[in-house]
Write an enzyme that holds these catalytic residues in place. Structure first.
Site, PDB file in Angstrom:
ATOM      1  CB  THR A 159      -0.283  -5.657   0.731  1.00 31.86           C
ATOM      2  OG1 THR A 159      -0.619  -6.241   2.003  1.00 31.86           O
ATOM      3  CG2 THR A 159      -1.241  -4.530   0.410  1.00 31.86           C
TER       4      THR A 159
ATOM      5  CG  ASP B  70      13.474   1.270  13.869  1.00 26.94           C
ATOM      6  OD1 ASP B  70      12.224   1.141  13.895  1.00 26.94           O
ATOM      7  OD2 ASP B  70      14.213   0.874  14.794  1.00 26.94           O
ATOM      8  CB  VAL B  71       8.374   3.630  11.679  1.00 25.34           C
ATOM      9  CG1 VAL B  71       8.431   4.001  10.213  1.00 25.34           C
ATOM     10  CG2 VAL B  71       7.984   2.167  11.894  1.00 25.34           C
TER      11      VAL B  71
ATOM     12  CE1 TYR C 157      -2.319  -4.989  11.106  1.00 24.11           C
ATOM     13  CE2 TYR C 157      -4.652  -5.496  11.287  1.00 24.11           C
ATOM     14  CZ  TYR C 157      -3.609  -4.884  10.625  1.00 24.11           C
ATOM     15  OH  TYR C 157      -3.857  -4.171   9.478  1.00 24.11           O
TER      16      TYR C 157
ATOM     17  CG  MET D  57      -2.189  -0.837   1.034  1.00 26.79           C
ATOM     18  SD  MET D  57      -3.510  -0.383   2.192  1.00 26.79           S
ATOM     19  CE  MET D  57      -2.738  -0.743   3.772  1.00 26.79           C
TER      20      MET D  57
ATOM     21  CG  ASN E 295       1.457   2.476   4.419  1.00 28.74           C
ATOM     22  OD1 ASN E 295       0.320   2.108   4.148  1.00 28.74           O
ATOM     23  ND2 ASN E 295       2.532   1.775   4.064  1.00 28.74           N
TER      24      ASN E 295
ATOM     25  CE  LYS F 126      -2.655  -1.417  11.585  1.00 27.13           C
ATOM     26  NZ  LYS F 126      -1.892  -0.317  10.939  1.00 27.13           N
TER      27      LYS F 126
ATOM     28  CG  ASP G 204      10.082  -0.027   3.837  1.00 27.35           C
ATOM     29  OD1 ASP G 204       8.878  -0.064   3.541  1.00 27.35           O
ATOM     30  OD2 ASP G 204      10.694  -1.002   4.331  1.00 27.35           O
TER      31      ASP G 204
END
Length: 225
Positions: A185, A60-61, A150, A18, A87, A154, A37
Site C-alpha cells: 500500500t 477526520d477519524v 504503531y 487497503m 481501516n 495496534k 477519508d
C-alpha cells in the site's frame, strides 16, 4: 446475488490502499458503502468510479463530531448501518529516541482513538437494526513487536476489539480484528522504506508482501454472516 446484498457499510481511510480495496470488494458483493477519508480529492474520485451505491464523506477519524456526522449521513442516505470497517491508520518509521510527543499523539488519535469512537457510534446505529458487524484493522504488530507508537496502538486495537465483542454480543453485534502482515500500500512505499521492505519479504515463506485484495476477502467475511 452478492454475499453482501442489502448490507450498508462504512469504511474509513478508504481513498486508497487497503481501504479502497475493501470498498471495491464490498460494492462487487452488493453492499452500499460510505467511504471516508481526510483526502477528499481521492475519496470523491473513488466514489465516482464505484457508482451510485457509494458515497464519500470527508472525515477526520479522530474527531467525535465527524463520527456523528458520518453515521448520520450514512443512515440518512442508505437507511441503516450494518458494517463498520475501522481501516484508517498511519505509521512513523522513527526510533523511541526520535519520536516526538506530537508524533505519538497523532498515531494514537488516528490508529486507536478513532477505533474507539467508531465502535461507540456505529454500535448505537446497529442496535436499531438488532445486529451488526464491526471489523477493526489491527496488524501483525498487534501480536508481535515492531515500530514504537504503531505497535502500541495496534495492540490496543486488538484489546479494544475483545472488550467490545464481549459487551456488544448481547446486541448481536460481532466485533473482529484483522491482523495483516506487510501489505503493498502507499503507507509502506514512502520515504526510504523500499529496500527495507524488499529485505523483509525474504523472510516471508512466499517471498513477497501481500496485496490489498488478499486482505479484503478476509475483511468481508464477518459482514456476510
Amino acid at each position: 446475488m452478492g454475499k453482501l446484498d442489502n448490507k450498508v457499510a462504512i469504511i474509513t481511510g478508504a481513498s486508497q490502499g487497503m481501504g479502497a480495496s475493501h470498498a471495491k470488494l464490498f460494492v462487487e458483493e452488493g453492499a452500499k458503502v460510505a467511504i471516508t477519508d481526510i483526502n477528499a480529492e481521492k475519496g470523491n474520485a473513488l466514489a465516482d468510479d464505484l457508482g451510485d451505491n457509494v458515497i464519500f464523506i470527508k472525515q477526520d477519524v479522530s474527531s467525535e463530531d465527524d463520527w456523528k456526522k458520518v453515521i448520520a449521513e450514512t443512515v440518512d442516505k442508505f437507511g441503516k448501518l450494518d458494517i463498520l470497517v475501522n481501516n484508517a491508520g498511519i505509521s512513523f518509521n522513527k526510533s523511541l529516541a526520535d519520536i516526538t510527543t506530537d508524533d505519538y499523539m497523532k498515531i494514537f488519535k488516528i490508529n486507536q482513538l478513532s477505533v474507539f469512537l467508531g465502535m461507540k457510534y456505529a454500535a448505537e446505529a446497529m442496535k436499531k437494526n438488532g445486529s451488526g458487524s464491526i471489523v477493526n484493522i489491527s496488524s501483525m504488530n498487534g501480536l508481535v513487536g515492531g515500530a514504537i507508537g504503531y505497535t502500541d496502538t495496534k495492540f490496543a486495537v486488538r484489546g479494544m476489539t475483545k472488550a467490545a465483542a464481549l459487551q456488544l454480543a448481547g446486541s448481536h453485534i460481532r466485533v473482529n480484528s484483522v491482523h495483516p502482515g506487510v501489505i503493498s500500500t502507499p503507507m509502506i512505499h514512502q520515504g526510504d522504506s523500499e529496500e527495507v521492505i524488499k529485505q523483509f519479504a525474504k523472510s516471508i515463506p512466499l517471498q513477497r508482501v501481500a496485496e490489498p485484495e488478499e486482505v479484503s476477502k478476509m475483511v468481508s467475511l464477518p459482514g456476510i454472516r
